[in-house]
Design an enzyme around this catalytic site. Sequence first.
Site, short mmCIF file in Angstrom:
data_model
loop_
_atom_site.label_atom_id
_atom_site.label_comp_id
_atom_site.label_asym_id
_atom_site.label_seq_id
_atom_site.Cartn_x
_atom_site.Cartn_y
_atom_site.Cartn_z
N TYR A 247 34.97 33.76 36.48
CA TYR A 247 34.11 33.41 37.62
C TYR A 247 32.74 32.88 37.16
O TYR A 247 32.37 31.73 37.41
CB TYR A 247 33.97 34.63 38.53
CG TYR A 247 32.92 34.52 39.60
CD1 TYR A 247 32.78 33.36 40.36
CD2 TYR A 247 32.06 35.59 39.86
CE1 TYR A 247 31.81 33.27 41.35
CE2 TYR A 247 31.09 35.50 40.84
CZ TYR A 247 30.96 34.34 41.58
OH TYR A 247 29.99 34.24 42.55
N ASP B 183 41.82 35.10 21.72
CA ASP B 183 41.34 36.44 22.07
C ASP B 183 40.26 36.86 21.07
O ASP B 183 40.44 36.68 19.86
CB ASP B 183 42.52 37.42 22.02
CG ASP B 183 42.19 38.72 22.71
OD1 ASP B 183 41.17 39.35 22.35
OD2 ASP B 183 42.94 39.10 23.63
N PHE C 96 30.28 35.73 28.04
CA PHE C 96 30.67 36.27 29.35
C PHE C 96 31.93 37.12 29.26
O PHE C 96 32.20 37.92 30.15
CB PHE C 96 30.95 35.12 30.34
CG PHE C 96 29.78 34.22 30.60
CD1 PHE C 96 28.83 34.55 31.55
CD2 PHE C 96 29.61 33.04 29.88
CE1 PHE C 96 27.74 33.72 31.79
CE2 PHE C 96 28.53 32.20 30.12
CZ PHE C 96 27.59 32.55 31.07
N TYR D 65 32.41 51.38 31.52
CA TYR D 65 32.05 49.96 31.60
C TYR D 65 30.56 49.79 31.30
O TYR D 65 30.17 49.00 30.42
CB TYR D 65 32.40 49.40 32.99
CG TYR D 65 31.75 48.06 33.28
CD1 TYR D 65 32.08 46.94 32.52
CD2 TYR D 65 30.80 47.93 34.29
CE1 TYR D 65 31.47 45.71 32.78
CE2 TYR D 65 30.20 46.70 34.55
CZ TYR D 65 30.53 45.60 33.79
OH TYR D 65 29.92 44.39 34.03
N ASN E 139 24.47 41.73 41.65
CA ASN E 139 25.78 41.27 42.14
C ASN E 139 25.85 39.75 42.22
O ASN E 139 25.24 39.16 43.11
CB ASN E 139 26.05 41.88 43.53
CG ASN E 139 26.22 43.37 43.43
OD1 ASN E 139 25.31 44.09 43.03
ND2 ASN E 139 27.39 43.85 43.77
N1 NAD Z 1 30.64 39.49 38.61
C1 NAD Z 1 29.50 40.20 38.63
O1 NAD Z 1 28.89 40.41 39.68
C2 NAD Z 1 28.94 40.76 37.33
C3 NAD Z 1 27.84 41.65 37.40
C4 NAD Z 1 27.30 42.13 36.21
C5 NAD Z 1 27.80 41.72 34.98
N2 NAD Z 1 28.89 40.88 34.95
C6 NAD Z 1 29.40 40.46 33.63
O2 NAD Z 1 29.52 39.04 33.62
C7 NAD Z 1 30.63 38.65 32.81
C8 NAD Z 1 31.52 37.71 33.58
O3 NAD Z 1 31.98 38.35 34.77
P1 NAD Z 1 33.03 37.64 35.73
O4 NAD Z 1 32.88 38.25 37.07
O5 NAD Z 1 32.95 36.18 35.56
O6 NAD Z 1 34.41 38.17 35.08
P2 NAD Z 1 35.81 37.41 34.92
O7 NAD Z 1 36.85 38.46 34.70
O8 NAD Z 1 36.01 36.44 36.04
O9 NAD Z 1 35.62 36.57 33.57
C9 NAD Z 1 35.76 37.12 32.28
C10 NAD Z 1 36.50 36.10 31.43
O10 NAD Z 1 36.59 36.59 30.09
C11 NAD Z 1 37.91 36.39 29.61
N3 NAD Z 1 38.15 37.41 28.57
C12 NAD Z 1 38.12 38.76 28.73
N4 NAD Z 1 38.38 39.36 27.54
C13 NAD Z 1 38.56 38.38 26.62
C14 NAD Z 1 38.86 38.38 25.24
N5 NAD Z 1 39.05 39.51 24.55
N6 NAD Z 1 38.98 37.18 24.61
C15 NAD Z 1 38.81 36.01 25.29
N7 NAD Z 1 38.52 35.96 26.60
C16 NAD Z 1 38.40 37.13 27.27
C17 NAD Z 1 38.81 36.51 30.83
O11 NAD Z 1 40.07 35.87 30.70
C18 NAD Z 1 37.94 35.87 31.90
O12 NAD Z 1 38.18 34.47 31.98
C19 NAD Z 1 31.30 39.93 32.35
O13 NAD Z 1 30.82 40.20 31.05
C20 NAD Z 1 30.79 40.98 33.34
O14 NAD Z 1 30.74 42.25 32.75
C21 NAD Z 1 29.46 40.40 36.09
#
Ligand code: NAD
Length: 323
Positions: A11, A51, A73, A141, A170
């Site tokens: 995302y 990965d 990310f 987490y 968020n």
């Molecule tokens: N969505 C939110 O509101 C929010 C809030 C605070 C922090 N975050 C942080 O932001 C980041 C992105 O969040 P998001 O909502 O886009 O999550 P998401 O799950 O949509 O995206 C994460 C991406 O990382 C990839 N991924 C995960 N593990 C992997 C690995 N070992 N190797 C390669 N690729 C890998 C997944 O396939 C995915 O495409 C995360 O680190 C999350 O902790 C998000």
Amino acid sequence: MHIFVTGGAGYIGSICSEELLNAGHEVTIFDNLTEGHRKALDSRATFVEGDLADREKIIGAVATAKPAAIMHFAANALVGESMTNPSKYFRNNVAAGINLLDAAVEAGVKKFIFSSTCATYGTPERVPIDERLPQHPINPYGLSKLMFEQILDWYDKIHGLVNVKLRYFNAAGASEQFGEDHRIETHLIPNIIKVALGQREKAEIYGDKYATPDGTCIRDYIHILDLAAAHMLALKAEKSEAYNLGCGEGFSVRQVIDIVQKVSGVPIPVEVKPPRAGDPPRLISGSHKIMTQLGWKPRFPRLLPIIESAWAWHQKHPNGYGD
Ligand SMILES: NC(=O)c1ccc[n+]([C@@H]2O[C@H](COP(=O)([O-])OP(=O)(O)OC[C@H]3O[C@@H](n4cnc5c(N)ncnc54)[C@H](O)[C@@H]3O)[C@@H](O)[C@H]2O)c1
């Protein structure tokens, strides 16, 4: 600049990649597609499927790209799952991330921007939360993200890897092209939108007896494009810092439901469920530091345009990316 983006099929990573490309940067995306989507990959980016746990693969990918900066990310980000399967969170968010840090050092990368979270603060002793408040995460987490923040500081001290830790509140909303489609959706706005689209029966409210004006939890929402803009500014940082990233205003669950109702024109039935353990009543960002030090200012500080952009994307993509 050439930016190496992990998690760019997810995302936030997909929309940050899109904004980097729009600004004229070159982007290499590294993603294992476990949570992300092939259709969320910007066609202008170079994509490496891999990965982070595969040490040789990530070291090779960063060495080939020779980026000026890395935006990290990629992670697992479900609080509830981390309470039942902590191993997954420490292995992916911490151990696999160390392979990326070593890849950065080997390739001589000097800048690293990390997706951290307000979950590193746990239940804050006051709001707004500023960066001086102690970080006491209350789930694996949040702890995995705090551990990685601390590891980053040692990589700066020892290897000179300048890092910017962005503690998001968020993230919400969409760009024209990309939006929010988590395989397991735990976020409030997309889940209420699914009710408006007739894909879920009702919106769930976890507890309505909190000490807030309408009794429901209050959260701070940041438009995904404002979040992307902060990443762009972070590229200019000259020393390691941590910044909170939210708009500084809180909206209750009931207020969010009301706005989705208004934007979609569809009545949203609700069900009040028992409160969830460890859900703080109010999480609001004090974002003064990033505003004064990096000059960040939200273009969309109100919830209405955030929800309008999310609704527009979900209407166009009722089944998300469809995979
Ligand atoms: N969505 C939110 O509101 C929010 C809030 C605070 C922090 N975050 C942080 O932001 C980041 C992105 O969040 P998001 O909502 O886009 O999550 P998401 O799950 O949509 O995206 C994460 C991406 O990382 C990839 N991924 C995960 N593990 C992997 C690995 N070992 N190797 C390669 N690729 C890998 C997944 O396939 C995915 O495409 C995360 O680190 C999350 O902790 C998000």
